[in-house]
Design an enzyme around this catalytic site. Structure first.
Site: not given
Ligand code: MRU
Length: 352
Positions: A47-48, A235, A245-246
């Site tokens: 992930r990432g 992201d 982003n998250k």
């Protein structure tokens, strides 16, 4: 590198650190074919944004080992491209592989694919080191203003686990720590997938002082003056600087603005999508409701355990990312330096 790499490409397989097992167990997993690579990305074993891009590039190389005709290449690109929608690094890496491989005869593609994937891996590590150096100057200035100490808040995991080395948001923090700056990190747990625990694990292993907090503690800590700066990864950064982003990042940016605190996004140019005019055009991944209904951890004997916290029939929504508008972002830390969100177009490599 004092740790195992999050991804190794051996030519015949991809060896990954299974991030669904962290921080409780450091389990390596070998992926031998296209479907295994695609499933590892979808299930967030890797992930990432930068790491899934590099993993997908290696997945293309694996898929072409036996047959490398146009149909096999197109199939591999389509399968990997459908794994996760928000992180543009995935699509950036696949487009780069397609550009390198499309013009070649089938017989030359497997070797070229392995070379291109290795180049993506090497370049990511270099870019992140440069992000670290550019962010270090900013942290040094804040530490000088704060009698030698700087308190950074981050969200999710944008460390070496999410990249090929150094991380993005954590790269300046590692650089500051290495320089002897007294840096302390507020790590928010990042429900529902708890990537904050990965950040805590990484930082602790490097001896960087940290405190884990519940996501909702961020506003209070800022209002109390216990935070000097917020740095997160991204992201996908749209052409106008809006940054996905998250989930939860936007709330931190709002709280930072209300408290007059700087809020930085750290991301390589491979995360900038000049084809996306603004945040409204960024696709937001919706994940399974089970991630919200359950909490994963360990039982009393240390075995992986999942605890149900909501009934199966309870309506649940699980958007995995949010968009922070450019107006709330003080600067974007790229491999070329720190720029205002509106100045991305002036950076080298930018599409105009
Ligand atoms: O869903 P994840 O864990 O892949 O989301 C990761 C993030 O949101 C990171 O902050 C982002 O990818 C940057 S990683 C350098």
């Amino acid at each position: 590198m004092a740790h195992l790499p999050p991804l190794e490409f051996t030519g015949n397989a991809i060896r990954i650190l299974d991030q669904t097992r962290l921080p409780h167990a450091e389990a390596r997993l070998e992926l031998r074919d296209l479907d295994a690579v695609a499933a590892a990305i979808t299930d967030m074993r890797v992930r990432g944004a930068p790491l899934i891009g590099a993993t997908a590039a290696c997945g293309v190389a694996l898929a072409l080992r036996e047959r490398a005709d146009d149909a096999t290449l197109a199939h591999a690109l389509a399968v990997l491209g459908a794994t996760r929608p928000t992180a543009v690094n995935l699509h950036w890496a696949l487009a780069r592989m397609a550009r390198a491989l499309d013009p070649l005869p089938a017989g030359e593609r497997a070797e070229a694919a392995a070379r291109e994937a290795a180049a993506i891996i090497a370049e990511d590590a270099q870019m992140n080191a440069r992000i670290g150096q550019h962010g270090l100057g900013m942290l040094r200035t804040l530490a000088e203003a704060g009698h030698g100490r700087v308190n950074v808040m981050t969200h999710c995991n944008a460390g070496w686990l999410a990249t090929l080395e150094h991380g993005t948001a954590l790269s300046p923090i590692y650089a500051a720590h290495a320089e002897g700056i007294d840096v302390h990190v507020w790590v928010s747990e990042t429900r529902p997938r708890n990537q904050g625990l990965l950040t805590a694990w990484e930082l602790a292993a490097s001896g960087v002082p940290l405190t884990l907090v519940a996501d909702n503690a961020a506003g209070l800590l800022m209002a109390r003056g216990q935070v000097d700066v917020v740095i997160t990864g991204a992201d996908r950064v749209a052409a106008n600087g809006d940054s996905a982003n998250k989930i939860g990042t936007y709330l931190k940016a709002l709280a930072a603005a209300d408290n007059g605190l700087p809020f930085y996004i750290a991301a390589p140019m491979s995360t900038v999508d000049f084809g996306c005019p603004d945040g409204g055009a960024i696709p937001i991944e919706d994940r399974a409701g089970a991630e919200v209904r359950e909490v994963a951890g360990r039982d009393a004997d240390g075995r992986p355990a999942t605890v149900r916290i909501a009934p199966d029939d309870l309506p649940v929504a699980n958007p995995a990312f949010d968009v922070t508008p450019a107006r709330l972002i003080t600067g974007i830390i790229t491999e070329h330096g720190i720029c205002a969100p509106s100045a991305l177009h002036d950076l080298p490599g930018a599409e105009r």
